[in-house]
Design a protein around this motif. Structure first.
Motif, PDB file in Angstrom:
ATOM      1  N   LEU A  51       3.488  20.119  22.596  1.00 16.78           N
ATOM      2  CA  LEU A  51       4.911  20.043  22.005  1.00 16.78           C
ATOM      3  C   LEU A  51       5.170  19.158  20.990  1.00 16.78           C
ATOM      4  CD1 LEU A  51       6.757  20.172  25.633  1.00 16.78           C
ATOM      5  CD2 LEU A  51       6.375  22.294  24.039  1.00 16.78           C
ATOM      6  N   THR A  52       4.457  17.994  21.006  1.00 18.17           N
ATOM      7  CA  THR A  52       4.916  16.999  19.779  1.00 18.17           C
ATOM      8  C   THR A  52       3.896  15.944  20.213  1.00 18.17           C
ATOM      9  OG1 THR A  52       6.038  15.852  18.449  1.00 18.17           O
ATOM     10  CG2 THR A  52       6.545  15.734  20.864  1.00 18.17           C
ATOM     11  N   SER A  53       3.382  15.401  19.044  1.00 19.21           N
ATOM     12  CA  SER A  53       2.383  14.004  19.091  1.00 19.21           C
ATOM     13  C   SER A  53       3.446  12.984  18.555  1.00 19.21           C
ATOM     14  CB  SER A  53       1.254  14.378  18.612  1.00 19.21           C
ATOM     15  OG  SER A  53       1.034  14.690  17.106  1.00 19.21           O
ATOM     16  N   GLY A  54       2.714  11.875  18.220  1.00 20.94           N
ATOM     17  CA  GLY A  54       3.303  10.683  17.318  1.00 20.94           C
ATOM     18  C   GLY A  54       4.518  10.098  18.327  1.00 20.94           C
ATOM     19  N   ILE A  55       4.237  10.190  19.559  1.00 21.44           N
ATOM     20  CA  ILE A  55       5.306   9.384  20.389  1.00 21.44           C
ATOM     21  C   ILE A  55       4.911   7.827  20.528  1.00 21.44           C
ATOM     22  CG2 ILE A  55       6.792   9.152  22.619  1.00 21.44           C
ATOM     23  CD1 ILE A  55       6.011  12.189  22.899  1.00 21.44           C
ATOM     24  N   SER A  56       5.731   7.047  20.097  1.00 23.39           N
ATOM     25  CA  SER A  56       5.505   5.405  20.400  1.00 23.39           C
ATOM     26  C   SER A  56       5.533   5.126  21.611  1.00 23.39           C
ATOM     27  CB  SER A  56       6.414   4.698  19.580  1.00 23.39           C
ATOM     28  OG  SER A  56       6.092   3.082  19.652  1.00 23.39           O
ATOM     29  N   PRO A  57       4.328   4.520  22.385  1.00 23.13           N
ATOM     30  CA  PRO A  57       4.383   4.094  23.614  1.00 23.13           C
ATOM     31  C   PRO A  57       5.672   3.100  24.015  1.00 23.13           C
ATOM     32  CG  PRO A  57       2.103   4.028  22.766  1.00 23.13           C
ATOM     33  CD  PRO A  57       3.045   4.406  21.905  1.00 23.13           C
ATOM     34  N   SER A  58       6.175   2.312  22.988  1.00 22.44           N
ATOM     35  CA  SER A  58       7.211   1.476  23.229  1.00 22.44           C
ATOM     36  C   SER A  58       8.438   2.235  23.610  1.00 22.44           C
ATOM     37  CB  SER A  58       7.548   0.562  21.880  1.00 22.44           C
ATOM     38  OG  SER A  58       7.838   1.603  20.915  1.00 22.44           O
ATOM     39  N   LEU A  59       8.453   3.476  23.231  1.00 11.45           N
ATOM     40  CA  LEU A  59       9.583   4.255  23.789  1.00 11.45           C
ATOM     41  C   LEU A  59       9.949   4.527  25.105  1.00 11.45           C
ATOM     42  CD1 LEU A  59      11.956   6.124  22.242  1.00 11.45           C
ATOM     43  CD2 LEU A  59      10.450   7.745  22.609  1.00 11.45           C
ATOM     44  N   TYR A  60       8.609   4.737  25.805  1.00 11.19           N
ATOM     45  CA  TYR A  60       8.821   4.618  27.190  1.00 11.19           C
ATOM     46  C   TYR A  60       8.494   3.615  28.137  1.00 11.19           C
ATOM     47  CZ  TYR A  60       3.963   6.043  26.415  1.00 11.19           C
ATOM     48  OH  TYR A  60       2.730   6.100  26.105  1.00 11.19           O
ATOM     49  N   SER A  61       7.843   2.385  27.620  1.00  9.45           N
ATOM     50  CA  SER A  61       7.704   1.150  27.837  1.00  9.45           C
ATOM     51  C   SER A  61       6.990   1.315  29.110  1.00  9.45           C
ATOM     52  CB  SER A  61       8.745   0.432  27.972  1.00  9.45           C
ATOM     53  OG  SER A  61       8.561  -1.233  28.119  1.00  9.45           O
ATOM     54  N   GLU A  62       7.392   0.553  29.994  1.00 14.49           N
ATOM     55  CA  GLU A  62       6.776   0.471  31.701  1.00 14.49           C
ATOM     56  C   GLU A  62       7.448   1.341  32.655  1.00 14.49           C
ATOM     57  OE1 GLU A  62       7.430  -3.513  33.017  1.00 14.49           O
ATOM     58  OE2 GLU A  62       6.188  -4.618  31.484  1.00 14.49           O
ATOM     59  N   PRO A  64       7.176   5.425  32.217  1.00 16.63           N
ATOM     60  CA  PRO A  64       7.082   6.593  31.634  1.00 16.63           C
ATOM     61  C   PRO A  64       7.734   7.803  32.168  1.00 16.63           C
ATOM     62  CG  PRO A  64       5.183   5.674  32.356  1.00 16.63           C
ATOM     63  CD  PRO A  64       5.938   4.691  32.225  1.00 16.63           C
ATOM     64  N   GLN A  65       7.785   7.529  33.484  1.00 15.09           N
ATOM     65  CA  GLN A  65       8.151   8.722  34.294  1.00 15.09           C
ATOM     66  C   GLN A  65       9.779   8.757  34.368  1.00 15.09           C
ATOM     67  OE1 GLN A  65       6.369  11.294  36.262  1.00 15.09           O
ATOM     68  NE2 GLN A  65       8.159  12.152  36.120  1.00 15.09           N
ATOM     69  N   GLY A  66      10.360   7.541  34.061  1.00 15.66           N
ATOM     70  CA  GLY A  66      11.782   7.735  34.098  1.00 15.66           C
ATOM     71  C   GLY A  66      12.264   8.204  32.661  1.00 15.66           C
ATOM     72  N   TRP A  67      11.508   7.734  31.705  1.00 13.48           N
ATOM     73  CA  TRP A  67      11.822   8.336  30.334  1.00 13.48           C
ATOM     74  C   TRP A  67      11.584   9.861  30.281  1.00 13.48           C
ATOM     75  CZ3 TRP A  67       8.713  10.853  26.732  1.00 13.48           C
ATOM     76  CH2 TRP A  67       9.102  11.336  25.577  1.00 13.48           C
ATOM     77  N   LEU A  68      10.652  10.306  30.708  1.00 16.27           N
ATOM     78  CA  LEU A  68      10.272  11.795  30.829  1.00 16.27           C
ATOM     79  C   LEU A  68      11.299  12.530  31.676  1.00 16.27           C
ATOM     80  CD1 LEU A  68       8.237  13.940  29.813  1.00 16.27           C
ATOM     81  CD2 LEU A  68       7.136  13.889  31.942  1.00 16.27           C
ATOM     82  N   ASP A  69      11.897  11.855  32.950  1.00 17.35           N
ATOM     83  CA  ASP A  69      12.850  12.617  33.525  1.00 17.35           C
ATOM     84  C   ASP A  69      14.061  12.690  32.798  1.00 17.35           C
ATOM     85  OD1 ASP A  69      11.080  13.296  35.610  1.00 17.35           O
ATOM     86  OD2 ASP A  69      11.678  11.546  36.652  1.00 17.35           O
ATOM     87  N   SER A  70      14.373  11.643  31.846  1.00 17.97           N
ATOM     88  CA  SER A  70      15.874  11.657  31.281  1.00 17.97           C
ATOM     89  C   SER A  70      15.935  12.735  30.233  1.00 17.97           C
ATOM     90  CB  SER A  70      15.734  10.146  30.523  1.00 17.97           C
ATOM     91  OG  SER A  70      14.920   9.918  29.347  1.00 17.97           O
ATOM     92  N   ILE A  71      14.890  13.253  29.768  1.00 14.24           N
ATOM     93  CA  ILE A  71      14.879  14.299  28.803  1.00 14.24           C
ATOM     94  C   ILE A  71      15.609  15.449  29.351  1.00 14.24           C
ATOM     95  CG2 ILE A  71      13.721  15.788  26.978  1.00 14.24           C
ATOM     96  CD1 ILE A  71      11.644  13.552  26.974  1.00 14.24           C
ATOM     97  N   LEU A 198       2.979  13.763  29.759  1.00 15.82           N
ATOM     98  CA  LEU A 198       3.263  12.819  28.753  1.00 15.82           C
ATOM     99  C   LEU A 198       1.743  12.094  28.893  1.00 15.82           C
ATOM    100  CD1 LEU A 198       4.489  10.818  26.826  1.00 15.82           C
ATOM    101  CD2 LEU A 198       5.189   9.358  28.853  1.00 15.82           C
ATOM    102  N   VAL A 199       1.000  12.090  27.482  1.00 10.58           N
ATOM    103  CA  VAL A 199      -0.362  11.712  27.562  1.00 10.58           C
ATOM    104  C   VAL A 199      -0.646  10.888  26.514  1.00 10.58           C
ATOM    105  CG1 VAL A 199      -2.722  12.501  27.289  1.00 10.58           C
ATOM    106  CG2 VAL A 199      -0.929  14.140  28.604  1.00 10.58           C
ATOM    107  N   GLU A 200      -1.334   9.832  26.880  1.00  6.91           N
ATOM    108  CA  GLU A 200      -1.497   8.932  25.559  1.00  6.91           C
ATOM    109  C   GLU A 200      -2.835   9.191  24.945  1.00  6.91           C
ATOM    110  OE1 GLU A 200      -1.821   5.087  27.935  1.00  6.91           O
ATOM    111  OE2 GLU A 200       0.008   4.579  27.389  1.00  6.91           O
ATOM    112  N   THR A 201      -2.510  10.161  23.969  1.00 10.07           N
ATOM    113  CA  THR A 201      -3.630  10.613  23.160  1.00 10.07           C
ATOM    114  C   THR A 201      -3.976   9.758  22.062  1.00 10.07           C
ATOM    115  OG1 THR A 201      -1.921  11.896  21.907  1.00 10.07           O
ATOM    116  CG2 THR A 201      -2.955  12.826  23.874  1.00 10.07           C
ATOM    117  N   GLY A 202      -3.378   8.722  21.663  1.00  9.67           N
ATOM    118  CA  GLY A 202      -3.566   7.945  20.514  1.00  9.67           C
ATOM    119  C   GLY A 202      -4.515   6.867  20.876  1.00  9.67           C
TER     120      GLY A 202
END
Length: 218
Positions: A51-62, A64-71, A198-202
């Motif tokens: 769907l998209t790449s280039g997501i900074s890991p700092s966005l979801y910090s510690e 990631p599940q909470g960040w993904l669920d907030s969308i 959400l995958v750490e592809t970088g």
């Protein structure tokens, strides 16, 4: 891919999940063993559309599940991934060495949402926004697709035809009348809904690309 990525996978219960997994992990690599890149060991990745790449890991910090669920993801019945032929395609791009093109209109909304929240600061997707401009460039620069094989060299016309036949024999419909003489209703053209990863592809090797958070569309 720089940063992290959001992937859309077929639902685990959908026939395409098993079919694509087998094609990616065994059928196609055994067809052309030399296709396996040193960067792909083993030559496997989960079946998905990015769907998209280039997501900074700092966005979801510690969390990631909470960040993904907030969308505010759309409901499953609003998301349709449909394949677009003719046949399997190949480009001189590592992640698009062998892929099935996806129709743009049915995935535009969820891809725009992923981009807006993952890269562009949760902006509204309106004419003139950064996400709107990205969506205009996306079909040309990236090509919405489901990858089947990674590698540094595009497939020859002869090999591409052979791969297309194997994909259609597996039950994936790429045209109204496939190369094996099948008719339109006999194959699977795509899937509805799915699971967002959400995958750490970088930072990891491709064989280590696993979800650090997931969300099933419902």
């Amino acid at each position: 891919m720089p940063g992290s990525s959001l992937w859309l996978l077929p639902p685990p219960s959908h026939p395409l999940h098993a079919t694509l997994s087998k094609l990616i992990s065994s059928t196609l690599p055994s067809l052309e063993p030399s296709a396996a890149s040193d960067r792909v060991s083993p030559h496997f990745f989960a079946p998905h559309m990015t769907l998209t790449s280039g997501i900074s890991p700092s966005l979801y910090s510690e969390d990631p599940q909470g960040w993904l669920d907030s969308i505010p993801w759309p409901r499953a019945e609003q998301v349709r991934v449909r394949f677009e032929g003719p046949g399997v395609q190949s480009q001189d791009v590592f992640f698009r060495r062998c892929f099935i093109k996806v129709q743009l209109d049915d995935v535009r909304e969820i891809a725009g949402l992923a981009r807006a929240w993952g890269v562009n600061g949760r902006e509204d997707v309106v004419p003139g926004s950064k996400t709107d401009e990205w969506l205009r460039e996306w079909p040309r620069e990236y090509v919405p697709h489901v990858s089947l094989m990674y590698g540094d060299m595009p497939l020859s016309h002869t090999k591409l035809k052979e791969v297309t036949e194997l994909v259609e024999e597996a039950g994936i419909l790429l045209s109204e009348t496939n190369s094996n003489g099948g008719r339109g209703g006999e194959g699977v053209k795509g899937w509805d809904g799915g699971v967002v990863w959400l995958v750490e592809t970088g930072s990891n090797d491709i064989q280590d690309w696993k979800p650090i958070a997931s969300r099933e569309l419902s």
